[in-house]
Design a protein around this motif. Structure first.
Motif, PDB file in Angstrom:
ATOM      1  N   GLU A  11       0.877  -1.181   0.000  1.00 61.42           N
ATOM      2  CA  GLU A  11       0.000   0.000   0.000  1.00 61.42           C
ATOM      3  C   GLU A  11       0.908   1.223   0.000  1.00 61.42           C
ATOM      4  OE1 GLU A  11      -3.611  -1.812   2.774  1.00 61.42           O
ATOM      5  OE2 GLU A  11      -1.936  -0.827   3.735  1.00 61.42           O
TER       6      GLU A  11
ATOM      7  N   GLY B 209      -2.219   3.669   7.808  1.00 68.95           N
ATOM      8  CA  GLY B 209      -0.822   3.343   7.515  1.00 68.95           C
ATOM      9  C   GLY B 209      -0.705   2.542   6.232  1.00 68.95           C
TER      10      GLY B 209
ATOM     11  N   HIS C 132       2.076  -6.243   3.479  1.00 71.09           N
ATOM     12  CA  HIS C 132       1.941  -7.579   4.060  1.00 71.09           C
ATOM     13  C   HIS C 132       2.717  -8.578   3.212  1.00 71.09           C
ATOM     14  CE1 HIS C 132      -2.254  -5.863   5.306  1.00 71.09           C
ATOM     15  NE2 HIS C 132      -1.257  -5.248   5.900  1.00 71.09           N
TER      16      HIS C 132
ATOM     17  N   ARG D  11       2.585   2.935  12.766  1.00 71.09           N
ATOM     18  CA  ARG D  11       1.541   2.178  12.052  1.00 71.09           C
ATOM     19  C   ARG D  11       1.018   0.988  12.869  1.00 71.09           C
ATOM     20  NH1 ARG D  11       2.867  -2.497   8.890  1.00 71.09           N
ATOM     21  NH2 ARG D  11       0.904  -3.361   8.142  1.00 71.09           N
TER      22      ARG D  11
HETATM   23  N1  GLU Z   1      -3.594  -0.403   5.879  1.00 64.86           N
HETATM   24  C1  GLU Z   1      -3.541  -1.592   6.682  1.00 64.86           C
HETATM   25  C2  GLU Z   1      -2.120  -1.794   7.195  1.00 64.86           C
HETATM   26  O1  GLU Z   1      -1.512  -0.849   7.614  1.00 64.86           O
HETATM   27  C3  GLU Z   1      -4.021  -2.826   5.941  1.00 64.86           C
HETATM   28  C4  GLU Z   1      -5.446  -2.761   5.492  1.00 64.86           C
HETATM   29  C5  GLU Z   1      -5.826  -4.069   4.820  1.00 64.86           C
HETATM   30  O2  GLU Z   1      -6.216  -4.994   5.489  1.00 64.86           O
HETATM   31  O3  GLU Z   1      -5.629  -4.153   3.606  1.00 64.86           O
HETATM   32  O4  GLU Z   1      -1.591  -2.858   7.217  1.00 64.86           O
END
Ligand code: GLU
Ligand code: MG
Length: 450
Positions: free
Chosen positions: A136, A241, A245, A300
């Protein structure tokens, strides 16, 4: 490979400079470029680099690490398999490089070499790894005073977000595809200006290489469109944030069978899969230093942000640090994978993925058990319920994560002496440097580094 044929191919791409790139232990992508006329020589002999470079922190402050002083050289030796011309940079191409000693041995401070060692460790255990980084990032505009504002106020998955970014995303996807990086999904994410553009999984080393290319591509193409793309974990303190992942599945050596999935119930974790995630959970307090490795990362990792703040696993649980997502209807067994949430784009993907592999393998070797999945938001439980269930808060700062890493003998042994020392010294220096300044300094200095 026939290097003259390779050079002809590079010339036919119209390339003048080929970048030899590496990601330093601190997570910054750096490199040097060779002119096409000298390409073959530099592929054979590498490009020289001072041994001091891995001791540079993200403020370019050189840290005292024994063995990484002003005297001594290594070579950046490229992996030809990773070659791609760069659609966003005129007459330019890039290859990922390994750090090699003058005696032609893999150098102990090389992060890409660390991931290669962990891939080899997995092979010895009969396992190959498929992985994907799920980034992201935040699209922003730079104001005249040098500050940044989100590019829009789009809501989560709202089509309004496409109005801001559709041309840019189209160009980024074209640039990724031209580099052989297939894209999976796109959507405007939760925070203002936040985007999620995911790419397909690949074998572990390629997945990490792809993520380096991805970071460079997103930043460069956004800039060409007059935007600034921030891959910082938390570029705006009051907005969602940016996670990155890590998705991972473990396969047999033939790549035929997903070892994470149960043989009888393809939508359930196998015993192997349970051991694997138990290993990841066991090492998670130290592992997060490698996966969420900037000072800004810990802004975050807070409860109720879907980024995970507690050490636990869950099925489709967005507050669990290890999430097992429900499998795809039409590809149940191959799609079963683990997602590590406390990971972001400020990490070094070679260290992050190598660390996850080392931890998973440890769980398998020791037949660890992860216990029951967490079925609620762990942040909604009382402190006493959490401690009864053995669920602990992840480290709340970079310094605390580095302390945990140093206490984790398995991870420190896997990193090896030089890389382990370099990483901890560099990260402690960042923790101290940002700890001495205010939030504005932290946000400004993380905004455009990754
Ligand atoms: N923006 C979230 C993070 O900081 C994740 C959101 C999602 O589950 O895609 O990991
Ligand atoms: Mg997301």
């Amino acid at each position: 490979m026939d290097l003259n044929a390779f050079e002809r191919k590079v010339r036919s791409d119209g390339v003048r400079f080929v970048r030899f790139l590496y990601c330093d232990p601190g997570g910054i992508i750096r490199g040097k470029a060779v002119h096409i006329d000298k390409l073959v020589e530099r592929i054979r002999g590498g490009i020289g680099l001072t041994v001091a470079m891995p001791a540079m922190n993200m403020l370019d402050q050189l840290q005292p690490v024994e063995g990484l002083g002003p005297v001594g050289e290594i070579r950046l030796v490229p992996d030809l398999e990773s070659y791609a011309s760069l659609p966003y940079a005129p007459n330019s191409a890039a290859m990922m490089a390994n750090m090699v000693t003058l005696g032609r041995e893999p150098w102990g401070a090389c992060p890409r070499g660390f991931l290669e060692r962990m891939i080899a460790r997995a092979r010895q255990a009969g396992v190959t790894i498929q992985a994907a980084f799920e980034p992201e990032w935040t699209l922003a505009q730079r104001k005249d005073d040098g500050s940044h504002i989100p590019a829009d106020e789009s809501l989560c998955f709202s089509t309004v977000g496409w109005e801001t970014s559709v041309e840019l995303i189209d160009d980024i996807v074209a640039a990724l595809e031209a580099q052989g990086i297939p894209v999976e999904q796109f959507y405007p994410e939760l925070g203002h200006g936040q985007q999620e553009l995911s790419i397909r999984h690949a074998a572990a080393l390629r997945a990490a290489d792809n993520h380096i290319r991805y970071r460079d591509t997103v930043r460069a193409v956004a800039r060409q469109h007059g935007f600034v793309a921030s891959l910082a974990p938390k570029p705006f303190a009051d907005q969602a944030g940016n996670g990155c992942h890590i998705h991972l599945s473990a396969w047999d050596l033939g790549g035929e069978r997903n070892l994470m999935a149960s043989g009888t119930k393809p939508n359930e974790l196998s015993e192997f899969g349970r051991h694997w995630i138990a290993g990841v959970l066991k090492h998670l307090p130290g592992l997060v230093a490698l996966t969420a490795s900037s000072y800004n990362s810990y802004r975050r990792l807070k409860p109720r942000m879907w980024s995970s703040a507690f050490r636990c696993w869950g099925l489709d649980n967005r507050e669990a640090s290890v999430r097992i997502a429900s499998v795809l209807w039409d590809e149940a067994r191959p799609s079963l994978n683990m997602e590590l949430k406390p990971s972001d784009n400020s990490n070094n993907p070679y260290l992050a993925l190598g660390g996850v592999i080392a931890a998973g393998l440890d769980g398998v070797a020791k037949k660890l058990d992860p216990g029951d999945p967490m079925t609620v938001d762990p942040g909604s439980l009382s402190e006493s319920d959490r401690s009864r269930l053995g669920i602990h808060r992840l480290p709340e700062s970079l310094a605390a994560a580095v302390d945990e890493l140093e206490r984790d003998e398995m991870l420190m042994e896997a990193l090896g002496d030089l890389l382990g020392r370099t990483f901890t010294v560099v990260k402690r220096s960042e923790a101290a440097a940002f700890g001495a300044e205010d939030q504005a300094f932290e946000l400004a200095h993380h905004f455009y580094k990754f």
